[in-house]
Write a protein that holds these residues in place. Structure first.
Motif, short mmCIF file in Angstrom:
data_model
loop_
_atom_site.label_atom_id
_atom_site.label_comp_id
_atom_site.label_asym_id
_atom_site.label_seq_id
_atom_site.Cartn_x
_atom_site.Cartn_y
_atom_site.Cartn_z
N THR A 97 0.84 -1.21 0.00
CA THR A 97 0.00 0.00 0.00
C THR A 97 0.87 1.25 0.00
O THR A 97 0.58 2.24 -0.69
N LEU A 98 1.97 1.19 0.74
CA LEU A 98 2.91 2.31 0.77
C LEU A 98 3.47 2.57 -0.63
O LEU A 98 3.57 3.73 -1.09
N LEU A 99 3.82 1.47 -1.33
CA LEU A 99 4.39 1.61 -2.67
C LEU A 99 3.37 2.21 -3.64
O LEU A 99 3.71 3.08 -4.45
N LEU A 113 3.39 5.76 -5.86
CA LEU A 113 3.17 5.89 -7.30
C LEU A 113 1.99 6.81 -7.60
O LEU A 113 2.01 7.57 -8.58
N ILE A 114 0.96 6.75 -6.77
CA ILE A 114 -0.18 7.65 -6.95
C ILE A 114 0.27 9.09 -6.80
O ILE A 114 -0.16 9.98 -7.56
N CYS A 115 1.16 9.33 -5.83
CA CYS A 115 1.68 10.70 -5.64
C CYS A 115 2.39 11.18 -6.90
O CYS A 115 2.29 12.35 -7.27
N HIS A 116 3.11 10.27 -7.55
CA HIS A 116 3.81 10.64 -8.78
C HIS A 116 2.85 11.15 -9.84
O HIS A 116 3.13 12.12 -10.54
N PHE A 117 1.70 10.47 -9.96
CA PHE A 117 0.78 10.82 -11.05
C PHE A 117 -0.15 11.97 -10.68
O PHE A 117 -0.75 12.58 -11.56
N HIS A 118 -0.27 12.26 -9.39
CA HIS A 118 -1.11 13.40 -8.98
C HIS A 118 -0.28 14.66 -8.74
O HIS A 118 -0.84 15.75 -8.65
N ASN A 119 1.00 14.48 -8.62
CA ASN A 119 1.88 15.62 -8.33
C ASN A 119 2.23 16.35 -9.64
O ASN A 119 2.82 15.78 -10.55
N ARG A 120 1.86 17.59 -9.70
CA ARG A 120 2.13 18.36 -10.92
C ARG A 120 3.62 18.59 -11.13
O ARG A 120 4.10 18.78 -12.25
N ASN A 143 -6.87 1.74 -7.18
CA ASN A 143 -6.74 3.19 -6.99
C ASN A 143 -5.68 3.76 -7.92
O ASN A 143 -5.84 4.83 -8.51
N LEU A 144 -4.60 3.03 -8.05
CA LEU A 144 -3.52 3.49 -8.90
C LEU A 144 -3.86 3.35 -10.38
O LEU A 144 -3.70 4.31 -11.15
N GLU A 148 -16.44 -2.79 -10.08
CA GLU A 148 -17.67 -1.99 -10.22
C GLU A 148 -17.44 -0.57 -9.73
O GLU A 148 -17.97 0.39 -10.30
N LYS A 149 -16.64 -0.43 -8.67
CA LYS A 149 -16.35 0.90 -8.14
C LYS A 149 -15.26 1.60 -8.95
O LYS A 149 -15.18 2.83 -8.95
N TYR A 150 -14.43 0.80 -9.59
CA TYR A 150 -13.32 1.36 -10.37
C TYR A 150 -13.53 1.07 -11.85
O TYR A 150 -12.65 0.55 -12.54
N ARG A 151 -14.69 1.42 -12.34
CA ARG A 151 -15.04 1.15 -13.73
C ARG A 151 -14.10 1.82 -14.74
O ARG A 151 -13.94 1.31 -15.85
#
Length: 1318
Positions: free
Chosen positions: A253-255, A259-266, A322-323, A372-375
């Motif tokens: 989850t930490l990893l 990675l999510i931070c990478h794609f959300h960080n401008r 999420n990622l 279903e939640k991550y369509r």
């Protein structure tokens, strides 16, 4: 104070042993607290606790130092301590603990233990031998260990003095390390802190109170610009993933958060797709490394996540989705930034992580629910598939080594740059694999139709499948360029082909997703274009490439490998079996294949398809025509003739081809080309012969194969593959056993098998198992001693032998006019090489020489008798064996030899005498399930007397012949109107109709008779007997002769005179048959005088023989069955003779009229033997229409109506056509009671000859449960051949037969009545 064993080096070794023993408890524990709790109770949980050297020495010193003091205290209080004096025990314990000897002991012991532990920690790796996996888990410095607590509280109890000293990190130390990891610290401090953190157990880190702080600092470190800090933080993650701890989910989850931070960080400045990806950039290398690490965990965690609570799985799935659901909005290829899926696609192009996650049921349900939640994840995958299909233009040097370059641990010497098109293509491959696997499951298909943001219409499964099929059938012209092996692996057409083949592996998913006319027509478009001359009139249109045609063939063959798939190809989306449209896929494929084989494809299409392409489509045709349904559909294309011609051409080409010799210049290019061409021709010849052979899978197919003249060559080819135990095809692992049985049912098939050496090989292999091999082989393990008469090792060979000997045509072909090869002496290793030799050695043991030549006499003889028992269940086979080898006389003589003494004539009961007794009863007494009693083969082990009488001479005891006089077939079925009450008039409606001389004629009469008969069959079927049967047969045959559609054969003028009849020779087989029929008639009480009836039946047989001989033409053939007249007995004529109570004139008149009807060809087997009324090819084939037409249609209906029964036959290696031919040839004698035999003839005449097919299907449906049971016990053939058909009544099953008529008459009846046409 000396503490021997608890000091210096001895203590170090003892403690080392104790610590090592803790390892299982540490691994099972989830936290440090859990470990401490376990160690507190170690004495209770570890059975070896008191065997550890440290514990032994400790107990010894306690006993030595404190023992005297304890004894003194006990003596002060009376010398004994009872269980009830707990307070006194506590007082003594307190005094001991507060004493000076105890204080000195604990102080000295603590000092020694601390010193020993420090020594162990300083030499940790050497002492405990741990590898890189465990190295660095524990710190090296003394202050990192939790020290002993010297407080008075911990010293207050003897059994808690050492419990608080351990090797686990204390919270304060981890807090200090966490503070040093903060990004506010300098780089050196952070690097040192990360290095220290990498020496601590991951479980300790996660379970400590400061994990959230540590987690935040690790995330900061992963995003840091310092390469060493990033590397150390990734090392921390990697170390966590090397364990199978439940805490790995927290690190994963930490990893993903990183990675999510990478794609959300401008500020991360994620590259745009159009700019490509340069993996030499440090930040890109870090991201790819993180994604590869994540992907490796995804593929590894499936091996152990089922051990942990569902929360573990759910957290891993949620963090992943999420990622991967992150997708930047923008126009593809212009301003859109790379998404996480682009990176995942680079490290795992074919989405193995998703395939593994959705494969297991444990994770699949959670994954599909969460999707279903991550369509967006699914929507983006569908969108990319559609967009790629719409463009289908990719520069094709793109995937040369895409997977290799990013899936390894090092990026050295690999590609450094990927273009935007390559990235999008990798995304497409990943998406196609995800969607392909998603569609395999019902809940995955619920996502469709799916609504895309930039599309008005929702995307259905059909639309998506059409788009994916277009990638296969209409690729970009660039795809035809030559490429290397690696890039070939990433050919989009090949990848989509694999995805579609994966869908085909699930019949249900394939039916829902692919079995649509629009999809199929799109898939078939390349070969449809080949057949359309107008298509190539414009220069824009080019013939599809060879690889495209092969990809299409691959998909079609996978579709055709299932029953529903074959029906879709044959009948289309509606799956209407009874519609005959030539626009279905099967017709297009067959026409393309036929024209390709004949080289009649349009010249405008360019070069003719290669043999590989033709062979691929021929294989699809073969998958269809090796089933009864498929052969019916493809019959108009005469593929058997076309393939045979192509095979002969290939054989001639191979003969004429230049064979290289040593004199040739082998180094020349021409020589290598010649060799390669020769190998190609050989492979092509084998392909054609293999596909021709597969016509032998069905009854009608064997006839077609025989008519090509290639039966012998195909049997040689099959025997070669069968010996090598090769599977039938890429989609069929088994089937040659079934094919051998099907072939052996016919005379030409058996003759061909005999020429191949198959029968000799079968007997040799059998003899090696039951007796001995041809040579001495050293046995290191002795053979198991057989317990049962036919044990498991022999049973398989018994079934294989019986499969080819259960039909009379086969038996006659190998035994006719063949004497037993008896000898005056046999060597011990002399093996029989033919069937007569087998019978001579194992069945007819009539001389001491034969007995002494066997090692296992009883087992061998029982085996031979079991084979004989199944063979004689066919009455014609029994008559042949009896007329040639006098089987009954031998068995009776053997029973006589088994008597205790000649005066009492009591026969010894053993397995041989019981087996002989059973055969003697079967061969003498004819009757249905209630008309004779068959002795059991079972002998009780508890000493119960054998309940059936033994005998050594005929006639048989009365116990085997039940009295059936009360239900005699002579008994009148109905009372005539003059002797009836008014209430009985309704019951006599059929009789009045038959007696009436006025009223309807022709078809109308037949229809009314049919309705009345159905009424009485369903109401009082048991009353249709006696005179009523006479009337029905006489009236019906007169009416049917006047109907042109029924009167298929001309009425031949009988030219027999008395002198001519006397010249007709009756074979010994027929003479025995006459005796057997008369014996049955007397048993039924339908005839009374034996001599008169015998003379009448003998005259009838002569007349029939002479009459039919007038209509026969003896063909030039090597088959024994075609060299003379019909080789078997005329069971139908004998049945009609008994129906008419032995009245010769009525029987002869009926048979003469009946011979003009089409039904006579199937009910009266000798009628069409070598008949001039049949086409020459069919007449000279040696295959009766009863097998090629009736048998074929029975199997056809079984495959549709009773698929389980059909499969049971296939798995048993036995065929429905074989048992049906057996039943019908002897008119169900020994299988049905006499009234039902009469009903069978009546039904087939009045309701139509196709009811012969429906009746056999009804019987197999009635026996379904027994068939399934005996299939599992591997004795289906023995059950169907030896057992009568219990509890089956023709009248009670007429309703089911009429239902079958409504479905299948349009196909079955024309097939049966059109036999006279060439």
């Amino acid at each position: 104070m000396a503490l021997k064993g608890l000091e210096s080096e001895d203590l170090v070794q003892n403690l080392r042993q104790l610590v090592i023993s803790f390892e299982p408890h540490i691994r099972e524990a989830g936290s440090a607290e859990h470990v401490e709790e376990t160690l507190h109770h170690l004495e209770e949980s570890d059975e070896n606790f008191h065997r550890y050297e440290f514990v032994k020495q400790l107990k010894k010193k306690i006993e030595e130092i404190l023992g005297p003091q304890i004894e003194d205290e006990i003596e002060k209080h009376g010398g004994r301590v009872d269980n009830g004096q707990e307070t006194l025990v506590n007082k003594i314990t307190e005094r001991i603990i507060k004493s000076k000897p105890y204080a000195d002991l604990t102080k000295k012991l603590k000092s020694n233990v601390v010193e020993a532990m420090n020594d162990l920690m300083r030499n940790f790796d050497a002492e405990f031998g741990v590898g890189s996996h465990s190295a660095g888990r524990y710190p090296n410095k003394d202050d990192r260990m939790r020290p002993f607590n010297d407080s008075e509280e911990t010293e207050s109890s003897l059994d808690s003095s050492y419990n608080h000293g351990s090797l686990f990190m204390n919270s304060e130390y981890l807090q200090q390390v966490a503070e040093k990891m903060s990004k506010t610290k300098d780089s050196g401090t952070r690097r040192e802190a990360l290095q220290n953190m990498n020496t601590v157990r991951i479980d300790d880190v996660i379970s400590c109170d400061h994990f959230q702080v540590i987690k935040k600092h690790i995330l900061d470190a992963l995003l840091d610009s310092d390469e060493q800090i990033v590397a150390l933080s990734l090392k921390f993650v990697t170390r966590a993933f090397t364990t199978t701890s439940p805490h790995t989910k927290d690190i994963y989850t930490l990893l993903t958060e990183h990675l999510i931070c990478h794609f959300h960080n401008r500020k991360s400045n994620m590259p745009k797709i159009k700019n490509g990806l340069d993996i030499t950039r440090p930040e890109i290398r870090r991201i790819l490394t993180a994604f590869r690490l994540m992907n490796e965990f995804q593929q590894e965690t499936i091996n152990y996540w089922i051990r942990y609570p569902e929360q573990y799985l759910e957290e891993v799935l949620v963090s992943t989705l999420n990622l991967l659901s992150i997708h930047h909005v923008g126009t593809v290829g212009t301003s859109q930034a790379l998404s996480p899926v682009h990176f995942v696609a680079l490290v795992d192009t074919k989405a193995q992580w998703f395939i593994k996650w959705i494969h297991g049921n444990f994770s699949r349900s959670f994954l599909l629910d969460l999707l279903e939640k991550y369509r967006p994840f699914v929507e983006n995958a569908v969108k990319h598939c559609l967009e790629f299909s719409a463009a289908r233009k990719v520069p094709f040097d793109l995937m040369s080594d895409i997977s290799e370059s990013v899936s390894k641990s090092s990026f050295e010497n690999k590609r450094a740059y990927y273009t935007g098109a390559e990235l999008e293509y990798a995304y497409f491959i990943h998406s196609a694999c995800v969607i392909g696997k998603l569609l395999c499951f019902a809940n995955g298909r619920k996502f469709f139709p799916i609504k895309l943001k930039d599309s008005e219409d929702p995307v259905s499964i059909k639309k998506l499948m059409v788009a994916m099929v277009l990638v296969v059938v209409d690729p970009s012209p660039v795809f035809h360029l030559p490429r290397g092996n690696t890039s070939e692996m990433f050919d989009p057409a090949r990848l989509i082909t694999d995805v579609l083949k994966g869908l085909c592996s699930s019949e249900q998913a394939c039916e829902i997703c692919l079995f649509k006319d629009e999809i199929t027509s799109t898939l078939l478009s390349p070969i449809s274009h080949f057949l359309d001359v107008a298509y190539f009139s414009t220069k824009e249109h080019q013939a599809p490439g060879e690889k495209t045609l092969l990809h299409v063939a691959d998909i079609l063959s996978m579709i055709a490998s299932s029953t529903k798939g074959r029906r879709h190809l044959m009948y289309g989306e509606k799956n209407d079996i009874f519609s005959r449209t030539k626009s279905s896929a099967a017709h297009i494929i067959a026409e393309f294949t036929k024209k390709a084989l004949l080289r009649q494809l349009p010249r405008e299409a360019g070069p003719a398809p290669s043999p590989a392409v033709i062979g691929a489509y021929l294989y699809i045709c073969r998958q269809l025509y090796n089933t009864c349904e498929g052969l019916l559909v493809l019959y108009p294309y005469d593929l058997h003739t076309v393939i045979a011609e192509a095979w002969r051409d290939a054989s001639k080409e191979l003969e004429n081809s230049h064979t290289p010799t040593p004199d040739d210049d082998s180094s020349s290019d021409n020589s290598s080309i010649t060799i390669r061409e020769s190998y190609d021709v050989v492979a092509w010849e084998d392909t054609l012969r293999d596909n021709l052979l597969n016509f032998a899978s069905t009854a009608k197919g064997i006839l077609l194969l025989q008519q090509t003249g290639a039966l012998n060559e195909c049997m040689f080819y099959m025997h070669t593959r069968y010996e090598k135990k090769l599977q039938v095809s890429k989609c069929e692992k088994f089937g040659y056993g079934y094919m051998v049985t099907q072939v052996a049912t016919t005379a030409p098939g058996m003759a061909a098998l005999k020429k191949t050496g198959y029968i000799k090989a079968l007997i040799t292999e059998l003899w090696s198992v039951i007796e001995c091999g041809p040579i001495d082989i050293t046995l290191f393990t002795p053979k198991t001693w057989p317990v049962d008469p036919i044990d498991r090792t022999v049973h398989k060979h018994l079934v294989r032998l019986l499969n080819i000997l259960s039909g009379f045509p086969a038996v006659y072909e190998v035994l006719a006019n063949k004497p037993l090869p008896s000898k005056s002496a046999y060597s011990f290793r002399e093996m029989p090489e033919c069937l007569p030799g087998f019978l001579d050695r194992l069945v007819v043991l009539d001389t001491p020489v034969k007995v002494h030549s066997l090692f296992n006499v009883e087992q061998c003889h029982v085996f031979g008798l079991r084979v004989l028992s199944v063979m004689i269940s066919c009455l014609d086979s029994f008559l042949l064996l009896q007329s040639q080898y006098r089987i009954q006389e031998f068995l009776l003589a053997a029973q006589t030899d088994n008597q205790i003494n000649k005066d009492q004539k009591d026969i010894i009961v053993d397995m041989l005498s019981v087996e002989r007794n059973n055969i003697l009863v079967r061969t003498y007494l004819i009757g249905g399930p209630s008309e004779r009693v068959l002795p059991s083969r079972h002998i009780d082990d508890i000493g119960t007397p054998y309940p059936y009488p033994m005998f050594s001479s005929y006639p048989i005891p009365r116990e085997y012949s039940p009295n059936i006089g009360g239900r005699s077939a002579l008994k009148q079925g109905f009372i005539y109107p003059t002797h009836q009450n008014v209430s009985d008039k309704k019951d006599n409606e059929l009789t009045e109709f038959l007696d009436s001389k006025k009223g309807e004629k022709g078809r109308a009469w037949m229809e009314k008779c049919r309705n009345l008969l159905y009424k009485f069959f369903t109401g009082k079927g048991d009353q249709v007997k006696g005179n009523v049967v006479h009337k029905i047969l006489e009236k019906t045959v007169n009416v049917m002769c006047s109907i042109a559609e029924e009167s298929v054969f001309p009425l031949m003028q009988y030219a027999g005179t008395d002198s001519a009849l006397k010249a007709v020779s009756i074979s010994p087989l027929q003479q025995l048959g006459i005796k057997m029929a008369i014996r049955y008639g007397i048993h039924l009480k339908v005839i009374h005088t034996s001599s008169d009836a015998t003379d009448s039946l003998t005259l009838l047989i002569r007349q029939v023989h002479y009459y039919l001989q007038q209509q026969q033409k003896t063909p030039e053939s090597d088959l024994n069955s075609l060299k003379t007249g019909y080789p078997g007995f005329d069971w139908f004529a004998a049945t009609v003779f008994l129906v008419f109570n032995g009245n010769h004139e009525k029987t002869w008149d009926f048979l003469q009229q009946f011979s003009t009807l089409g039904a006579s060809g199937y009910l009266w087997i000798p009628r069409l033997h070598a008949s001039v009324h049949l086409p020459a090819a069919l007449s000279s084939s040696g295959i009766h229409p009863l097998f090629s037409s009736t048998g074929h249609n029975i199997e056809f209906i079984l495959q549709i109506e009773l698929p389980l029964v059909s499969s049971a036959f296939k798995m048993s290696g036995f065929t429905p056509a074989q048992i049906s031919q057996h039943w019908l040839t002897q008119c169900f004698w020994n299988y049905l009671d006499w009234p039902d035999i009469c009903h069978y003839i009546i039904v087939c005449m009045i309701f139509g000859v196709d009811y012969q097919v429906y009746l056999c299907v009804a019987i197999l449906k009635h026996l379904q449960r027994e068939i399934m049971s005996h299939m599992q016990s591997h004795d289906l053939l023995m059950f169907l051949k030896e057992e009568p058909i219990h509890h089956f009544k023709v009248a009670q099953n007429l309703k089911y037969m009429m239902d079958l008529e409504k479905k299948y008459r349009k196909m079955v009846l024309p097939d049966m009545l059109n036999i006279t046409r060439p």
